[in-house]
Design an enzyme around this catalytic site. Structure first.
Site: not given
Length: 89
Positions: A18, A36
């Protein structure tokens, strides 16, 4: 301009995916988010100039060195006019 939803599967959680995605999107001037998913995948929505979106999609097929991308699913979305990129929890 275009917006895409991207689902990235593989070893993509717990490897900084990320954060690298946020940095890459920022360097390309893209808007959207990354997060996520409970199923172990990473989901992103990216929006911006068509050429920058394509470069981001190319990058997402590999991701950072710490990741192992197995598959990438891309879906077209309606534009939101989102100019900044963030990590969502």
């Amino acid at each position: 301009m275009s917006r895409k939803r991207v689902i990235v599967n593989g070893l993509v959680q717990g490897v900084g995916f990320r954060y690298y995605t946020e940095a890459q999107a920022g360097s390309l001037g893209l808007g959207g988010f990354v997060r996520n998913r409970a199923d172990g995948a990473v989901e992103a929505e990216i929006e911006g100039d068509d050429a920058a979106v394509e470069r981001m999609l190319d990058w997402l097929h590999t991701g950072p060195r710490s990741a192992s991308v197995q598959s990438v699913q891309v879906t077209d979305l309606a534009e939101h006019g989102e100019a900044s990129f963030s990590i969502r929890l």
